[in-house]
Design an enzyme around this catalytic site. Structure first.
Site, PDB file in Angstrom:
ATOM      1  CD  GLU A 276      -3.950  -0.636   4.284  1.00 19.31           C
ATOM      2  OE1 GLU A 276      -3.935  -0.924   3.081  1.00 19.31           O
ATOM      3  OE2 GLU A 276      -4.134  -1.453   5.200  1.00 19.31           O
ATOM      4  CG  ASP A 277       0.971   0.273   4.204  1.00 14.15           C
ATOM      5  OD1 ASP A 277       0.084   0.176   5.070  1.00 14.15           O
ATOM      6  OD2 ASP A 277       1.248  -0.619   3.400  1.00 14.15           O
TER       7      ASP A 277
END
Ligand code: MN
Length: 732
Positions: free
Chosen positions: A89-90
């Site tokens: 996600e990051d």
């Protein structure tokens, strides 16, 4: 702030070592190496990132992994996933990278974690009950939920670094969603901590008031507890029990709830604590030992008959096992006593995950854990009807034939399984449905027929030129969408038919047929049509022309002779027969007006360079000179080719197809449809878009009058940002 990277590096390694120590389950061969690898991958991926507190980001995944190991008893797979939970996600790492490095199972769990945060974090309005359903339907592996819970617990523990509004949002979400989930999974310690932290940030005044009072009254409580348990200790020792007995304060959150729900003050609450007796007893004796202890206690203190809870014979649906009684204490107060074995206690605190401890071989441990995971899933799916009494305030009725999807603003809609983007559009509003030209699901363009999945976020694209089409009925499953489409189609036909009536009147007049009810009915039966509306409709769309009327005229004069000539019109020929008469084209050297057909292989429109081709059975067919078939026809059958030329352009529309290629820009479809609707005399019949790897291809079918219009439109479409190529295509 000066950051000493060397000190930080040491601290990261130190925390990693503590994580390995926290692994309660004995790590198997290779497990340690895999965890080490995940640790290194996560450190590298997050190396430039810091938390709001200024600390290195990697502290967070390590902390989450530690919670998973220590408080949930997850094994190597769970710990690896916890370490990697924020990478896809990051950071720049992709799911493919994870799959390549750690295999399918871990990739699948990381994918679930990424998707779930996508839904939760991008959703602005919370409907807690539905949210829980989404969470559960979306996560195939229960570890996804456990890691998500650990993630939330650590975020709650470090919430003081966030801004006030974020604190409120995260804390209320925690009380709404995560604490009940933890309870449901039997993770009592985590549930209690989540609740207390949730209260701390949603109502800090109440939280601190209770916390301070608990501290102030602690010495007094301690004295009382000692006085209560001292005589019991002696007897239990005499009876040969191996046990622990202690007072356990109630959580701040449960005290707060009691004050609120019972309308009492802190001082009026007598059960600020419970006495817990945990006996070390072999599994086969634990039940009878618990009852033995019960009888010893109630010999000494008088029990309240209404307050005996036997969750040993019938455990709670979340797995909780314990024997509870309330007895009259030495100072005339009721005191709750909880009796359980060590095994039951661990289970109550950490849920079924504690099961692993009570099996010997590693394989058995693993199978026990999977059995637990499976059981939790089953439990979540269908609460045991026999245990209804113990089912929590929220009941999870998971309907497998329902999906949960979101609007762009985060409102949730429940639709039947198999629903499409078009169903969703009609669910929002009839108008949105009727004007729907496509949709974006999770920011990607999809066709109307796209089948939705739980968790999808859908934005509907509309055009005020759009109207429902017959084939839409095949694209929807909801009754609502079906009936709306049917109504709209009926209405469309009715309106079109109205115009057709006037057209027919003029045509009858031209052919000297009286426009009487009798003649209309005769014409209907001559064409074998079901109703006058159908006749008027066909006239309006140009499917009944002079030929039929002339044939009808002849038939009226001489019914038998004319019988053979009648033509059954076909709706599919709408386009090629949409010409208003025989006067559109002149054919041959002497440019006569002859009967012709526009060839469907290249769909000529007025203005196109065309030629006629004399066919064997179908008269003269008109092709564009650029038609893919033209070269073959011109070279092989030159003798059958006749000249053809457009005479005038009447306001009649012809179907043409355009193919667009470009890059997937924001708002592209919108801009394209805007250009088309701004163009005079151009109507869109259908539009479809496909995007792959950022490249989109669009197919648009439009009605235009001639090439002048079409070329003008093509020029304007080429100017739309993101469009690289616009081509007319022949086949449709
Ligand atoms: Mn996280």
């Amino acid at each position: 702030m000066q950051i000493d990277l060397e000190v930080e590096r040491k601290e990261i390694l130190n925390r990693y070592k503590l994580l390995i120590k926290a692994c309660k389950r004995r790590l198997e061969k290779g497990d340690k190496e895999m965890i080490r690898k995940a640790f290194e991958v996560a450190v590298e991926a997050h190396k430039e990132m810091r938390r709001k507190s200024g600390e290195p980001y990697i502290y967070h995944p390590i902390a989450v992994a530690t919670i998973c190991a220590e408080e949930m008893g997850l094994g190597a797979t769970g710990i690896v996933c916890a370490l990697l939970h924020d990478t896809v996600e990051d950071t720049d790492l992709t799911l493919e990278d994870i799959r390549g490095l750690f295999g399918e199972k871990i990739a699948q769990i990381i994918d679930g974690l990424t998707k779930i945060s996508g839904v939760i974090d991008n959703t602005s309005s919370i409907q807690a009950e539905n949210f829980r359903k989404v969470l559960l339907t979306m996560s195939e592996d229960i570890r996804v939920i456990l890691i998500k819970l650990a993630d939330r617990l650590h975020n709650m523990r470090t919430l003081n670094h966030m801004k006030r509004d974020k604190q409120m949002k995260i804390a209320s979400e925690t009380l709404f969603l995560y604490a009940p989930l933890a309870h449901r999974l039997g993770l009592n310690t985590i549930k209690t901590e989540l609740e207390d932290l949730g209260l701390k940030y949603t109502n800090s005044e109440a939280y601190y008031e209770i916390a301070v009072k608990l501290t102030e009254t602690e010495p007094e409580r301690k004295r009382f507890i000692e006085k209560f348990i001292d005589p019991l200790k002696e007897i239990l020792q005499e009876q040969g029990f191996n046990f622990k007995i202690f007072g356990r304060p109630k959580s701040i959150f449960s005290i707060y709830n009691k004050i609120k729900s019972k309308g009492v003050t802190f001082e009026e609450i007598y059960d600020l604590f419970a006495i817990r007796i945990v006996i070390d007893s072999p599994t086969e004796n634990e039940k009878s030992d618990c009852w033995k202890v019960y009888s010893i206690i109630t010999d000494f203190y008088h029990p309240s008959p209404e307050r005996l809870r036997d969750w040993i014979s019938t455990p709670k649906s979340n797995g909780y096992e314990s024997l509870h009684t309330t007895v009259m204490g030495p100072e005339g107060n009721w005191v709750e006593v909880q009796i359980r074995s060590v095994r039951m206690d661990e289970l109550a605190e950490s849920g079924y995950a504690a099961h692993w401890k009570y099996k010997d071989s590693a394989a058995e441990k693993e199978s026990k854990l999977s059995a637990w995971l499976l059981r939790v899933r089953e439990m979540l799916d269908s609460p045991d009807p026999n245990a209804l009494e113990f089912i929590d305030d929220f009941k999870l009725n998971l309907f497998s034939d329902e999906i949960f999807v979101f609007t762009p603003k985060g409102d949730m809609k429940t639709l039947p399984l198999g629903s499409t983007a078009l169903d969703f559009a009609f669910d929002i509003h009839t108008k949105i449905g009727e004007q729907c030209i496509g949709a974006k699901v999770n920011h990607k363009l999809v066709p109307l027929s796209y089948e939705l999945k739980s968790g999808d976020q859908i934005e509907i694209l509309t055009s005020n030129k759009q109207t429902p089409k017959d084939d839409w009925l095949k694209l929807v499953v909801t009754a609502r969408a079906k009936s709306k489409i049917k109504n709209s189609l009926k209405e469309q036909r009715r309106k079109v038919a109205q115009g057709g009536r006037e057209v027919l009147e003029r045509k009858f007049y031209k052919n000297k047929i009286e426009f009487t009810l009798q003649n209309i009915n005769d014409f209907i039966s001559f064409l074998k049509l079901p109703s006058s509306q159908e006749l008027f409709y066909r006239v309006a769309v140009g499917n009944v022309d002079m030929k039929e009327i002339k044939a009808f005229h002849k038939h009226k004069e001489n019914p038998v002779k004319a019988k053979k000539q009648k033509v059954a019109p076909k709706i599919e020929q709408l386009v090629t027969s949409a010409r208003g008469g025989n006067d559109m084209l002149v054919i041959g050297d002497d440019l006569q007006q002859l009967d012709y057909k526009l060839s469907p292989c290249c769909n000529p429109i007025p203005g196109d360079d065309v030629f006629g081709f004399v066919t064997v059975g179908e008269g003269i067919k008109i092709h564009r000179v650029t038609c893919p078939n033209a070269i073959k026809l011109l070279s092989n059958y030159a003798y059958r080719v006749v000249k053809a030329k457009w005479t005038n352009d009447q306001l009649i529309s012809f179907l043409a197809g355009l193919k667009l290629i470009g890059t997937d820009e924001l708002g592209l479809v919108n801009n394209i449809t805007k250009v088309i609707s701004n163009e005079n005399h151009v109507n869109m019949r259908s539009i479809s878009f496909d995007t792959e790897d950022g490249i989109f291809t669009g197919t648009i079918m439009i009605y235009v009058h001639d090439t002048k219009h079409l070329n003008h439109l093509i020029d304007n479409l080429k100017k739309v940002k993101g469009v690289n190529k616009v081509e007319r295509f022949d086949q449709n």
